[in-house]
Structures are given as structure tokens and as C-alpha cells.
Design a protein around this motif. Structure first.
Motif, short mmCIF file in Angstrom:
data_model
loop_
_atom_site.label_atom_id
_atom_site.label_comp_id
_atom_site.label_asym_id
_atom_site.label_seq_id
_atom_site.Cartn_x
_atom_site.Cartn_y
_atom_site.Cartn_z
N MET A 13 0.83 -1.21 0.00
CA MET A 13 0.00 0.00 0.00
C MET A 13 0.86 1.26 0.00
O MET A 13 0.52 2.26 -0.65
CB MET A 13 -0.92 -0.02 1.22
CG MET A 13 -1.88 1.17 1.29
SD MET A 13 -2.88 1.38 -0.22
CE MET A 13 -3.81 -0.17 -0.21
N ALA A 14 1.98 1.23 0.73
CA ALA A 14 2.87 2.39 0.75
C ALA A 14 3.44 2.65 -0.64
O ALA A 14 3.55 3.81 -1.08
CB ALA A 14 4.00 2.18 1.76
N LEU A 15 3.80 1.59 -1.36
CA LEU A 15 4.30 1.77 -2.73
C LEU A 15 3.22 2.37 -3.63
O LEU A 15 3.50 3.24 -4.46
CB LEU A 15 4.77 0.42 -3.28
CG LEU A 15 6.07 -0.14 -2.68
CD1 LEU A 15 6.35 -1.52 -3.26
CD2 LEU A 15 7.24 0.79 -2.94
N VAL A 16 1.98 1.90 -3.48
CA VAL A 16 0.89 2.45 -4.29
C VAL A 16 0.67 3.92 -3.99
O VAL A 16 0.52 4.76 -4.89
CB VAL A 16 -0.40 1.64 -4.04
CG1 VAL A 16 -1.59 2.31 -4.75
CG2 VAL A 16 -0.23 0.21 -4.55
N LEU A 17 0.67 4.26 -2.70
CA LEU A 17 0.47 5.67 -2.32
C LEU A 17 1.60 6.55 -2.83
O LEU A 17 1.37 7.67 -3.32
CB LEU A 17 0.35 5.78 -0.80
CG LEU A 17 -0.92 5.17 -0.18
CD1 LEU A 17 -0.85 5.24 1.33
CD2 LEU A 17 -2.17 5.89 -0.69
N LEU A 18 2.83 6.05 -2.71
CA LEU A 18 3.95 6.85 -3.21
C LEU A 18 3.87 7.01 -4.72
O LEU A 18 4.15 8.10 -5.26
CB LEU A 18 5.27 6.17 -2.83
CG LEU A 18 5.65 6.22 -1.35
CD1 LEU A 18 6.92 5.42 -1.11
CD2 LEU A 18 5.85 7.66 -0.89
N ALA A 19 3.48 5.95 -5.42
CA ALA A 19 3.37 6.04 -6.88
C ALA A 19 2.29 7.02 -7.31
O ALA A 19 2.38 7.62 -8.39
CB ALA A 19 3.09 4.65 -7.46
N LEU A 20 1.27 7.21 -6.47
CA LEU A 20 0.20 8.14 -6.82
C LEU A 20 0.46 9.55 -6.32
O LEU A 20 0.25 10.53 -7.05
CB LEU A 20 -1.13 7.62 -6.25
CG LEU A 20 -1.68 6.33 -6.85
CD1 LEU A 20 -2.95 5.92 -6.13
CD2 LEU A 20 -1.95 6.49 -8.35
N GLU A 21 0.91 9.67 -5.08
CA GLU A 21 0.99 10.98 -4.45
C GLU A 21 2.25 11.76 -4.82
O GLU A 21 2.20 12.98 -4.97
CB GLU A 21 0.91 10.83 -2.93
CG GLU A 21 -0.45 10.33 -2.45
CD GLU A 21 -0.53 10.30 -0.93
OE1 GLU A 21 0.49 10.60 -0.28
OE2 GLU A 21 -1.61 9.99 -0.41
N VAL A 22 3.36 11.10 -4.98
CA VAL A 22 4.60 11.83 -5.29
C VAL A 22 4.52 12.49 -6.67
O VAL A 22 4.80 13.70 -6.80
CB VAL A 22 5.81 10.89 -5.18
CG1 VAL A 22 7.07 11.57 -5.71
CG2 VAL A 22 6.02 10.47 -3.73
N LEU A 166 -1.17 13.14 5.06
CA LEU A 166 -2.11 12.74 6.11
C LEU A 166 -3.12 11.72 5.58
O LEU A 166 -3.47 10.76 6.28
CB LEU A 166 -2.84 13.97 6.66
CG LEU A 166 -1.96 14.98 7.42
CD1 LEU A 166 -2.79 16.18 7.85
CD2 LEU A 166 -1.32 14.32 8.64
N VAL A 167 -3.58 11.95 4.36
CA VAL A 167 -4.49 10.98 3.76
C VAL A 167 -3.81 9.62 3.61
O VAL A 167 -4.40 8.57 3.90
CB VAL A 167 -4.99 11.50 2.40
CG1 VAL A 167 -5.80 10.42 1.67
CG2 VAL A 167 -5.84 12.74 2.58
N GLY A 168 -2.54 9.63 3.19
CA GLY A 168 -1.81 8.38 3.05
C GLY A 168 -1.64 7.66 4.38
O GLY A 168 -1.79 6.44 4.47
#
Length: 507
Positions: A13-22, A166-168
């Protein structure tokens, strides 16, 4: 395993969030900078048009007020220069008024009717500059430069970054809760299987794993494990029952056969006496072999738990008991070395191990020789090797070859020149008893001939020692052997394994 599954969920999930948010953060920052730059440039163009109009009507004195008004409204600093690059007004400082700045790159580009926009570093930080010409005609009557601090924009971008972060974190927290519940659900059958495996290793499965929870694959695994465990328990119970029944069923006919053979003695011719003695000896050997096999079966089929035993006390006790029997063969037994302290061993195993090794050593030792029991404590500086307390039983017999020493612990193996009445089980039982306590046993060549039987045991320091009473009447096989009228009965305790060259331990 629960932690590993949870970590895998969170990592994914952290990889997905980083791929989307960064990427979103970088795109947003760039778009905000472009929008800010475009707004600054439009403001500068509007101001330049007004300044050009003022200069055309000879109202240059209105430029300072016009520049300050624009600076207050937009939060920037304004510089206005004429067609030669002479500063007409500067909202930041009045000292630059009248100075020629035509050599500066952005001013020179604007005087050439080319707007210039970019970022420069000043003592206060980074600023965005927008330099535009007031060129509604063929000539450039004036140039306007507006400077905007990028600090507020950076704060706005950073504040925007906080929201996705914060959302992440919130998403990760929710995923952690869901993942933990899912991981517990997946691993619950595995934990039940682990508990059942420990119970089965202890000899009895009292709490079989549930077959109605967890993923279908694990339910099937639990069902298969339960069937396998029940089958193994049935086989173990059958072996234990066989060992128990065979112990009783075989003892009676062997004893009866021995008595019948002994009853033949008065009726046989003298030339047949030797054959009768050989037959009686073989019956005794068969009886000892049966007892040895049953003892090994009990060791392998039962759950045994090591206890803390005082090695020095056991060595001193067995050495004292065997001294009298060794004296009959003119062999000395001595105890030497450094006290080894408490060790882990199966209850009663040390006595059997020492008795068997002393029986072997006594058979191999010629008259006038010495058998030495040497104890050594576990080393304190051992590096990566686990510390082990040692007991050495060293004789001065003929010894064994390296090949014989390697095969000495095989069941039913005996040296080619060993006594015929051995069974080849004694040293197998010695190794099994030693390994049951977490130790090991080896046979090495003694420095001055003979065999050095080395027993290595796990030390049990800072643990309360459990002392068990040790009989003082001597090894029980000795009394039985004497009562049966057999010579060399002192050597018949647990079975012979390989013995030394020219010797055999008997059972």
C-alpha cells in the motif's frame, strides 16, 4: 508470520500511495509555479502599459506612486527604468534611482523588446522576476521589473503536500487494521498446527487443529495433518504395545529354554559339555539383545525431557562403584580433571552411559593398566561454537582403527575380533541417551594408546541441580551375571556396540 503478512500489506500500500501521491505533488508544484509566473508576467505587462502612458503624457512624477500601489496590491517589489536603462523608481530602496541597470540580463532583454521571466537567488532567498518592456510602439519607452518572493508559494505547496501525506497515513492505518485482522485469520490455522506439532513431538496430540477456520488450503492442510497425526499416534501406540508385550512374552520362553539347557548338563557326555555352554551363552546373548532392542525402542518412542544433573557427583559415584570390580582384573579407575558442574541430561542416562563405557574399557584394559574418568567444564570464551561440558573415559587397551571408530555406534556392529557374546547395541544406546539430552559422543584415539570416549553435554549454569539417589550396590547386571554363574559378568549391562579392538560391550 502475522507480522510478515502485515508488513507485506503495508509495504504494497505504501508503494501504491507513493506512486500516486509523489507524481501528483510534483505536478501540482510545477503547475502552481507556472500559474504564479504567468500571473506575475501579466501584472508586469499591465503596469508597463500604464507607465508607458504616463511617460508619453509627461507624468513621470506619478510613476513612484503607481509602482508602490502595484507593489502593495501584489506583494511584490517594482523597478521602472527608462529607454536607456536608468532607474526611474524602485519600491525597495530609493538609492538605486538614477542608476543605469541596462547591463543586467533581464533588463537588456526587455530593452530589446523581449520579456524575461525566471527565478534568481537573492540574500533573502529565491525570488521570481518578471521583466517586460512597455512597447506599444516601435520603440521601448520603459521597462518594468517585478520581483515576487517564492516563500509564500513554497509554504502553500508544502501545506498541500501535508494533505496527501495525512491521507496516506490514514489509508495506511486503515490498511493496517484490516491487514492485521486478515493476517490473524490466515495464520490462526498455522498457529493451531504449530501447537499441535509441539504436542505430537511430545508424544500425544491432545488438541488437534480446527478444520473449519482459515483459508480453504489451510483447512485442507489441517485435515491432512490431523489424519497423519492420528495415524502416527496409532503406530506409536502399536510399537509401544509391542515393546511392552514382547518384553514379557520373550522373557519367559528364553528363561525356560535356558533352564532346560542347564538341566541337560548332568546327562551329557563330557565331550558335549562345551557345546552346551556355547548354547547357554547364545541364549543369554539373545536375551540381552532382546532387552537392548526393547530399551532402544522405548527411547525412540517415548518423549524424554532433559533435567539438570550434577555430572561430577555421578562420575564420582560410578567411579567408586566400578573400582571394586575393576580391582578383580587388576585394573585401576581414577577420576581426574576440573569439575564440570551441572549439565542437561535425561534422568538416569548418565549412569547408564558411564556404566556402559566403563564396561567396554574394562574388557579392553590389560592387567596393571588404568582407566581414567576426566571431566572438563564448558569454556567461557567459545566464539560461535556452543559451550559443552565434557567427560572423557580413557583406557589403555589396544584401541581401534579410524574406520572402526566411525562405525562403532552402528546397531549390531562389532569389531571382527570382539567377544562373540556381544549384541552391538550398547554404544547405539549411549549415543541415543546422550543426544536426548542435547549432547554428543565420539570415540577418539587416546594419546598413549587405547580409546578416548568423549561425552559432550550442555552445561546448565545458575540452575538448581536435581539430584537423584544412586544405588550403591553396584551395577545390577553384575549381580545377575554372578547369580547365573557366568564369567566376566561385569561387562554385561546395556549391550555392546562396537567396543574397542579386542573388546565388546554387552547387553
Amino acid at each position: 508470520m502475522t507480522h510478515r503478512l502485515l508488513l507485506s500489506y503495508l509495504s504494497l500500500m505504501a508503494l501504491v500511495l507513493l506512486a500516486l501521491e509523489v507524481p501528483f505533488g510534483f505536478v501540482y508544484a510545477r503547475s502552481e509555479l507556472n500559474r504564479f509566473s504567468h500571473t506575475a508576467e501579466l501584472g508586469a505587462v499591465t503596469l508597463a502599459s500604464v507607465c508607458e502612458e504616463k511617460l508619453e503624457h509627461g507624468l513621470a512624477s506619478d510613476l513612484p506612486q503607481l509602482a508602490r500601489s502595484h507593489a502593495r496590491r501584489t506583494g511584490s517589489s517594482v523597478v521602472v527604468a527608462d529607454r536607456r536603462g536608468i532607474v526611474l523608481t524602485d519600491t525597495t530602496t530609493a538609492t538605486t534611482v538614477g542608476r543605469n541597470i541596462s547591463s543586467e540580463p533581464d533588463i537588456a532583454a526587455a530593452l530589446s523588446d523581449r520579456p524575461a521571466t525566471g527565478i534568481r537567488i537573492v540574500p533573502g532567498g529565491k525570488v521570481l522576476f518578471a521583466t517586460v518592456p512597455g512597447a506599444s510602439s516601435d520603440t521601448v519607452p520603459c521597462v518594468v521589473r517585478t520581483l515576487y518572493s517564492l516563500g509564500p508559494l513554497a509554504q502553500k505547496i508544502h501545506a498541500t503536500w501535508i494533505v496527501p501525506a495525512l491521507v496516506g497515513l490514514g489509508v495506511l492505518a486503515v490498511v493496517a487494521l484490516i491487514g492485521f485482522a486478515l493476517a490473524r485469520w490466515i495464520t490462526r490455522p498455522l498457529r493451531a498446527l504449530e501447537c499441535a506439532t509441539r504436542q505430537l513431538a511430545d508424544g500425544r496430540l491432545t488438541d488437534p487443529p480446527a478444520t473449519d477456520c482459515g483459508p480453504p488450503e489451510l483447512r485442507q492442510l489441517a485435515t491432512s495433518f490431523t489424519c497423519t497425526a492420528n495415524r502416527l499416534q496409532h503406530l506409536l501406540h502399536a510399537q509401544e504395545a509391542f515393546a511392552s508385550e514382547a518384553s514379557h512374552q520373550l522373557k519367559t520362553p528364553l528363561t525356560s529354554l535356558r533352564l532346560r539347557l542347564e538341566n541337560f548338563e548332568p546327562h551329557l557326555a563330557p565331550c558335549a559339555q562345551h557345546s552346551l555352554e556355547e548354547a547357554i551363552s547364545e541364549v543369554g546373548r539373545l536375551s540381552r539383545m532382546v532387552q537392548g532392542l526393547l530399551a532402544l525402542a522405548r527411547l525412540e518412542n517415548s518423549a524424554i525431557t532433559p533435567e539438570v544433573i550434577d555430572l561430577d557427583a555421578v562420575v564420582a559415584d560410578r567411579g567408586a562403584i566400578w573400582t571394586a570390580f575393576a580391582g578383580e582384573q587388576h585394573v585401576d579407575i581414577t577420576v581426574a580433571g576440573t569439575p564440570a558442574g551441572p549439565v542437561w541430561a535425561v534422568r538416569g542416562a548418565l549412569e547408564q552411559i558411564i556404566d556402559n563405557l566403563l564396561s567396554n574399557a574394562l574388557q579392553a584394559s590389560p592387567p596393571g593398566s588404568t582407566i581414567t574418568l576426566v571431566t572438563a567444564p564448558a569454556p567461557t570464551d567459545y566464539g560461535r561454537t556452543p559451550p559443552m561440558a565434557e567427560l572423557h573415559v580413557v583406557d589403555q587397551g589396544p584401541g581401534m582403527t579410524e574406520t572402526e571408530r566411525q562405525r562403532a555406534f552402528d546397531r549390531f556392529w562389532r569389531a571382527t575380533d570382539a567377544h562373540h557374546d556381544g549384541t552391538g547395541l550398547g554404544l547405539s544406546m549411549v549415543r541415543r541417551l546422550t543426544q536426548a539430552g542435547g549432547g554428543d559422543v565420539t570415540l577418539d584415539a587416546a594419546p598413549h594408546g587405547g580409546i578416548d570416549a568423549c561425552i559432550r553435554l550442555r552445561p546448565a549454569r545458575a540452575t538448581r541441580i536435581r539430584r537423584h539417589p544412586v544405588g550403591r550396590a553396584g551395577p545390577p547386571h553384575l549381580a545377575r551375571a554372578r547369580a547365573a554363574g557366568q564369567e566376566h559378568g561385569q561387562a554385561r549391562l546395556l549391550g555392546d556396540g562396537a567396543g574397542h579392538r579386542g573388546q565388546t560391550d554387552t547387553s
